[in-house]
Design a protein around this motif. Structure first.
Motif, PDB file in Angstrom:
ATOM      1  N   GLN A  58       0.811  -1.220   0.000  1.00  0.00           N
ATOM      2  CA  GLN A  58       0.000   0.000   0.000  1.00  0.00           C
ATOM      3  C   GLN A  58       0.844   1.270   0.000  1.00  0.00           C
ATOM      4  O   GLN A  58       0.340   2.330  -0.378  1.00  0.00           O
ATOM      5  CB  GLN A  58      -0.932   0.019   1.214  1.00  0.00           C
ATOM      6  CG  GLN A  58      -2.046  -0.995   1.155  1.00  0.00           C
ATOM      7  CD  GLN A  58      -2.985  -0.868   2.323  1.00  0.00           C
ATOM      8  OE1 GLN A  58      -3.647   0.150   2.505  1.00  0.00           O
ATOM      9  NE2 GLN A  58      -3.053  -1.899   3.142  1.00  0.00           N
ATOM     10  N   GLU A  65       3.397   1.434 -11.350  1.00  0.00           N
ATOM     11  CA  GLU A  65       2.800   2.773 -11.351  1.00  0.00           C
ATOM     12  C   GLU A  65       3.181   3.563 -12.606  1.00  0.00           C
ATOM     13  O   GLU A  65       2.525   4.562 -12.938  1.00  0.00           O
ATOM     14  CB  GLU A  65       3.214   3.552 -10.099  1.00  0.00           C
ATOM     15  CG  GLU A  65       2.659   2.968  -8.814  1.00  0.00           C
ATOM     16  CD  GLU A  65       3.119   3.717  -7.578  1.00  0.00           C
ATOM     17  OE1 GLU A  65       2.971   4.944  -7.535  1.00  0.00           O
ATOM     18  OE2 GLU A  65       3.639   3.067  -6.648  1.00  0.00           O
ATOM     19  N   ARG A 109      -0.283   4.406  -2.388  1.00  0.00           N
ATOM     20  CA  ARG A 109       0.065   4.286  -3.803  1.00  0.00           C
ATOM     21  C   ARG A 109      -1.154   4.329  -4.717  1.00  0.00           C
ATOM     22  O   ARG A 109      -1.013   4.537  -5.924  1.00  0.00           O
ATOM     23  CB  ARG A 109       0.859   2.998  -4.054  1.00  0.00           C
ATOM     24  CG  ARG A 109       2.051   2.769  -3.142  1.00  0.00           C
ATOM     25  CD  ARG A 109       2.891   3.979  -2.889  1.00  0.00           C
ATOM     26  NE  ARG A 109       3.444   4.587  -4.098  1.00  0.00           N
ATOM     27  CZ  ARG A 109       4.122   5.721  -4.123  1.00  0.00           C
ATOM     28  NH1 ARG A 109       4.328   6.397  -2.998  1.00  0.00           N
ATOM     29  NH2 ARG A 109       4.583   6.198  -5.263  1.00  0.00           N
ATOM     30  N   PHE A 110      -2.339   4.149  -4.185  1.00  0.00           N
ATOM     31  CA  PHE A 110      -3.571   4.135  -4.983  1.00  0.00           C
ATOM     32  C   PHE A 110      -4.378   5.423  -4.801  1.00  0.00           C
ATOM     33  O   PHE A 110      -5.558   5.480  -5.166  1.00  0.00           O
ATOM     34  CB  PHE A 110      -4.441   2.927  -4.574  1.00  0.00           C
ATOM     35  CG  PHE A 110      -4.607   2.817  -3.078  1.00  0.00           C
ATOM     36  CD1 PHE A 110      -5.614   3.494  -2.418  1.00  0.00           C
ATOM     37  CD2 PHE A 110      -3.723   2.052  -2.342  1.00  0.00           C
ATOM     38  CE1 PHE A 110      -5.735   3.419  -1.046  1.00  0.00           C
ATOM     39  CE2 PHE A 110      -3.845   1.960  -0.959  1.00  0.00           C
ATOM     40  CZ  PHE A 110      -4.860   2.640  -0.316  1.00  0.00           C
ATOM     41  N   LEU A 240      -8.544  -3.692  -3.357  1.00  0.00           N
ATOM     42  CA  LEU A 240      -7.212  -3.647  -3.964  1.00  0.00           C
ATOM     43  C   LEU A 240      -6.715  -5.056  -4.283  1.00  0.00           C
ATOM     44  O   LEU A 240      -6.643  -5.920  -3.396  1.00  0.00           O
ATOM     45  CB  LEU A 240      -6.222  -2.967  -3.007  1.00  0.00           C
ATOM     46  CG  LEU A 240      -6.552  -1.518  -2.607  1.00  0.00           C
ATOM     47  CD1 LEU A 240      -5.691  -1.085  -1.437  1.00  0.00           C
ATOM     48  CD2 LEU A 240      -6.370  -0.583  -3.787  1.00  0.00           C
ATOM     49  N   CYS A 270     -11.657   0.491  -6.874  1.00  0.00           N
ATOM     50  CA  CYS A 270     -10.511   1.390  -7.012  1.00  0.00           C
ATOM     51  C   CYS A 270     -10.805   2.438  -8.091  1.00  0.00           C
ATOM     52  O   CYS A 270     -11.247   2.101  -9.197  1.00  0.00           O
ATOM     53  CB  CYS A 270      -9.279   0.575  -7.374  1.00  0.00           C
ATOM     54  SG  CYS A 270      -7.731   1.461  -7.200  1.00  0.00           S
ATOM     55  N   THR A 276      -2.491   3.229 -11.157  1.00  0.00           N
ATOM     56  CA  THR A 276      -3.097   2.286 -10.213  1.00  0.00           C
ATOM     57  C   THR A 276      -3.674   1.048 -10.901  1.00  0.00           C
ATOM     58  O   THR A 276      -4.412   0.289 -10.277  1.00  0.00           O
ATOM     59  CB  THR A 276      -4.230   2.970  -9.410  1.00  0.00           C
ATOM     60  OG1 THR A 276      -5.279   3.363 -10.310  1.00  0.00           O
ATOM     61  CG2 THR A 276      -3.723   4.188  -8.664  1.00  0.00           C
ATOM     62  N   PHE A 279      -3.682  -2.303  -9.164  1.00  0.00           N
ATOM     63  CA  PHE A 279      -4.529  -2.493  -7.990  1.00  0.00           C
ATOM     64  C   PHE A 279      -5.976  -2.840  -8.354  1.00  0.00           C
ATOM     65  O   PHE A 279      -6.765  -3.200  -7.481  1.00  0.00           O
ATOM     66  CB  PHE A 279      -4.557  -1.215  -7.138  1.00  0.00           C
ATOM     67  CG  PHE A 279      -3.313  -0.972  -6.332  1.00  0.00           C
ATOM     68  CD1 PHE A 279      -2.891  -1.880  -5.365  1.00  0.00           C
ATOM     69  CD2 PHE A 279      -2.570   0.186  -6.518  1.00  0.00           C
ATOM     70  CE1 PHE A 279      -1.758  -1.647  -4.609  1.00  0.00           C
ATOM     71  CE2 PHE A 279      -1.432   0.428  -5.759  1.00  0.00           C
ATOM     72  CZ  PHE A 279      -1.025  -0.489  -4.813  1.00  0.00           C
ATOM     73  N   ARG A 280      -6.332  -2.707  -9.615  1.00  0.00           N
ATOM     74  CA  ARG A 280      -7.736  -2.844 -10.000  1.00  0.00           C
ATOM     75  C   ARG A 280      -8.213  -4.290 -10.001  1.00  0.00           C
ATOM     76  O   ARG A 280      -7.464  -5.213 -10.301  1.00  0.00           O
ATOM     77  CB  ARG A 280      -7.978  -2.221 -11.378  1.00  0.00           C
ATOM     78  CG  ARG A 280      -7.764  -0.713 -11.414  1.00  0.00           C
ATOM     79  CD  ARG A 280      -8.203  -0.148 -12.737  1.00  0.00           C
ATOM     80  NE  ARG A 280      -9.648  -0.319 -12.928  1.00  0.00           N
ATOM     81  CZ  ARG A 280     -10.239  -0.257 -14.116  1.00  0.00           C
ATOM     82  NH1 ARG A 280      -9.528  -0.051 -15.203  1.00  0.00           N
ATOM     83  NH2 ARG A 280     -11.536  -0.414 -14.213  1.00  0.00           N
TER      84      ARG A 280
END
Length: 354
Positions: A58, A65, A109-110, A240, A270, A276, A279-280
């Motif tokens: 996180q 990224e 980070r998100f 996440l 997200c 990001t 993370f999706r």
């Protein structure tokens, strides 16, 4: 200097230190930090166990990224579109967002506001006063969400100045504070801060938790201190990939929240913010998890699954369809175990006959 300020000052944010500590590439970290800076407070840093740790993922920059994705944008929630001045965003008829801080205890980070951290994000006293003036003049407002950055990184007296001014407006009935501080910098939740906040009831606090591992002893003590002061606590969770995208983890998180007197409020898909994509999760996965909460946990633990629509469309609930089929006024539903039950509906004609 207060303890929490010393922790912030000593936060890990240097690419070379990060690279050395975690065996990462310093050059890549530098590229990421130019887009979105890193800040990891010691209160989290000391609890990492591996690169796959949910806390690590996180907050530590990831080369993913830098990957481009055409559907991801700078301002997924349309905050620029609904911006009224430098610190006020009003998307809804009766409430507004008031950005009072340009700093966070930790840079997730998100983050949906990555765009604001490309350059120093500074909010001046003049900005704050302009925001307060807007709130005072707009009598349609009933509810103010104080956010940022993180409002709890303001000094007590500056935060009280804001609360005092807002509470002096008769038309404002609800004040909320959006924060991640209790989970990432619990040392900030001092007796002095809580004593001040307690003067401004009713006061609601929306806290951001994503994984049960975040409930460290200091965090639980901070939440107890806030709850004991009568501050209504709610949680917003972001779904996440690789962190909480499975039913068991999400169920455990919801239970941990309730055990600490934090009401599960939202589970967000997200946001479509650049940097990001890794993370999706698919919407079908979100629905699967939401379905797995119902029945296996108290209704209080069933946070509402929502999408914050791109472009500023606002939040819409994502529901799970339990209706299997309908035959006239006979509806066949499946429950959380997959069992089928018949519910008999009543029509408007039937109501008129009665």
């Amino acid at each position: 200097m207060e303890k929490w300020k010393k922790i912030i000052a000593g936060s890990l944010n240097n690419s070379d230190e990060l690279a050395e500590k975690f065996g990462l590439d310093a050059g890549t970290l530098d590229k990421i930090n130019k887009i979105f800076p890193c800040r990891i407070p010691g209160s989290w840093l000391k609890h990492f166990t591996s690169k796959n740790d949910p806390l690590f993922r996180q907050c530590v920059p990831d080369p993913a990224e830098l990957m481009d994705s055409k559907e991801l944008i700078d301002d997924p929630l349309g905050e620029v579109r609904f911006k009224k001045n430098e610190v006020i965003v009003q998307k809804y008829p009766d409430r507004c967002l008031f950005l009072v801080s340009g700093e966070c205890a930790m840079y997730c980070r998100f983050c949906t506001r990555k765009r604001k951290f490309k350059e120093p994000f500074v909010i001046t006293q003049k900005d704050i006063d302009n925001g307060l003036q807007y709130i005072m003049e707009h009598k349609e407002l009933r509810d103010v969400l104080i956010s940022g950055g993180d409002p709890l990184l303001l000094d007590d007296d500056r935060l009280e100045y804001i609360l005092q001014k807002i509470k002096s407006a008769d038309h404002i009935k609800i004040v909320r504070i959006g924060t991640r501080v209790p989970g990432v910098l619990p040392e900030r939740i001092t007796a002095k801060l809580v004593k001040m906040l307690k003067k401004y009831h009713p006061l609601y606090m929306n806290i951001h938790f994503n994984h049960p591992a975040e409930f460290l002893p200091d965090t639980c003590r901070a939440l107890k201190r806030l709850a004991d002061a009568g501050i209504v606590l709610g949680s917003q969770t972001v779904l996440l990939k690789g962190i909480n995208d499975d039913p068991e983890t999400m169920r455990s998180l919801m239970w941990k929240l309730l055990e600490n007197r934090v009401r599960p409020y939202y589970i967000f898909q997200c946001d479509l913010v650049y940097g990001t994509a890794h993370f999706r999760t698919p919407l079908s996965k979100a629905q699967e998890i939401s379905s797995a909460l119902r029945g296996w946990s108290s209704g209080m633990a069933n946070a509402q699954l929502v999408i914050d629509l791109p472009g500023g469309g606002g939040k819409v609930p994502v529901t799970v369809n339990y209706l299997k089929e309908r035959d006239g006024n006979k509806l066949c539903y499946r429950n959380y175990c997959g069992e089928e039950y018949i519910y008999t509906d009543i029509s408007e004609d039937d109501m008129e006959k009665k």
